[in-house]
Design an enzyme around this catalytic site. Sequence first.
Site, PDB file in Angstrom:
ATOM      1  N   HIS A 150       0.831  -1.205   0.000  1.00  0.00           N
ATOM      2  CA  HIS A 150       0.000   0.000   0.000  1.00  0.00           C
ATOM      3  C   HIS A 150       0.867   1.258   0.000  1.00  0.00           C
ATOM      4  O   HIS A 150       1.804   1.356   0.797  1.00  0.00           O
ATOM      5  CB  HIS A 150      -0.914  -0.011   1.231  1.00  0.00           C
ATOM      6  CG  HIS A 150      -1.780   1.207   1.338  1.00  0.00           C
ATOM      7  ND1 HIS A 150      -1.976   1.882   2.516  1.00  0.00           N
ATOM      8  CD2 HIS A 150      -2.490   1.878   0.387  1.00  0.00           C
ATOM      9  CE1 HIS A 150      -2.789   2.905   2.298  1.00  0.00           C
ATOM     10  NE2 HIS A 150      -3.109   2.928   1.020  1.00  0.00           N
TER      11      HIS A 150
HETATM   12 CA    CA Z   1       0.609  -0.457  -4.321  1.00  0.00          CA
END
Ligand code: CA
Length: 380
Positions: free
Chosen positions: A181
Amino acid sequence: EWEMGASYTPRVSFHFNPKVSNYHYGVKHPMKPFRLMLTDHLVSGYGLHKIMDLYETREATMEEMSEFHSEDYINFLSKVTPNNLNKMPRGTLEKFNIGDDCPIFQNIFEYSSLYTGASLDASQKLINNQSDIAINWSGGLHHAKKSNPSGFCYINDIVLSILNLLRYHPRVLYIDIDLHHGDGVQEAFYTTDRVFTISFHKYNGEFFPGTGDIDENGYSNGKNFALNVPLEDGIDDDSYINLFKSIIDPLITSYKPTVIIQQCGADSLGHDRLGCFNLNIKAHGECVKFVKSFGIPMLVVGGGGYTPRNVSRLWAYETGVLNGVLLPKELPEDIPFKEFFGPDYSLYPVLDDLYENKNSKKYLEDVRIRCLENIRYLQG
Ligand code: CA
Ligand code: V1P
Ligand code: ZN
């Protein structure tokens, strides 16, 4: 199914300083800046240096870094060494999140300044309209926070480059295809509608950095200007490409960014030392080709990637894609470290044979629908 946009020959600049590949996080650490040297040998071996503008990059200044980072943290990073670390005041290591993920190694500040200077130079080429596409494979360190390093990232070159781009560009789109992320970039622009952030990543609530659930969508003025695409292990080429294109196409059409920054972390490839996806090089590159096809100025950066022979193959291939050149599978003759690419010596090794795809058709369809609903809010 997907048509390429009108293809054009962009002016591409390549920002690199060979010094950046000589820093060492530590023998057991998975991040190997040496992969940047391998990449450069492939890029030049294939002749791509001859068709791009090459820039040997500079170190970013402390003043430039303080556009995002706290002075306290920059001062610490500029002074700390493996030798004086244990002479720092009690609690310094904890305060600055120093440890296995983010160790203090020799010349850590020079390293951070170099990859950051390269991203800032690249963003400036776009601002000056001297390049259509600017590449810095040494950048893309998306986890670094205002006052501490995180996940192998010390200075957030992406946030700093976006801040620079925002001085001239009304809307910046950030696309993150690293396995992890893009939390540092999302957090920095969570409350503004002038930067749209989207990250595709492995998510189960535990996997590093733990954030990036589908319901993180921005806050206040930034509400609906962040998007997260959480994925399970083993996603394959077709599922990923279809999902990527079916979200990015309406996103670009609705948001109308004036510049795009794409983080191309190579840990989303199959066979990555820290990874769990099943992507081949051409599928990862297809996501870059698709973004390029919109003809919007692009800043392209690296990121993760822990199997150096595949990281360098990927980024050489993507340098070709960005220049509109399909590289032959035979690796260039006489490149240094050619033995790293055996036994196949191909630019396109098979990487999709390791994991079962745990993303069901139904799951992917649900994720797609939720993302498209979010994008519909953009038109008001
Ligand atoms: Ca990513
Ligand atoms: O999982 C963790 C933390 C450490 N535990 C207490 C939880 N850290 C991960 C960090 C991954 C960083 C990815 C960076 C990027 O997105 C951008 C450059 O790619 C981690 C892992 C892992 N398998 O996830 N650290 C390490 N492995 C590690 C292994 C050996 C030595 C040092 C760190
Ligand atoms: Zn990563």
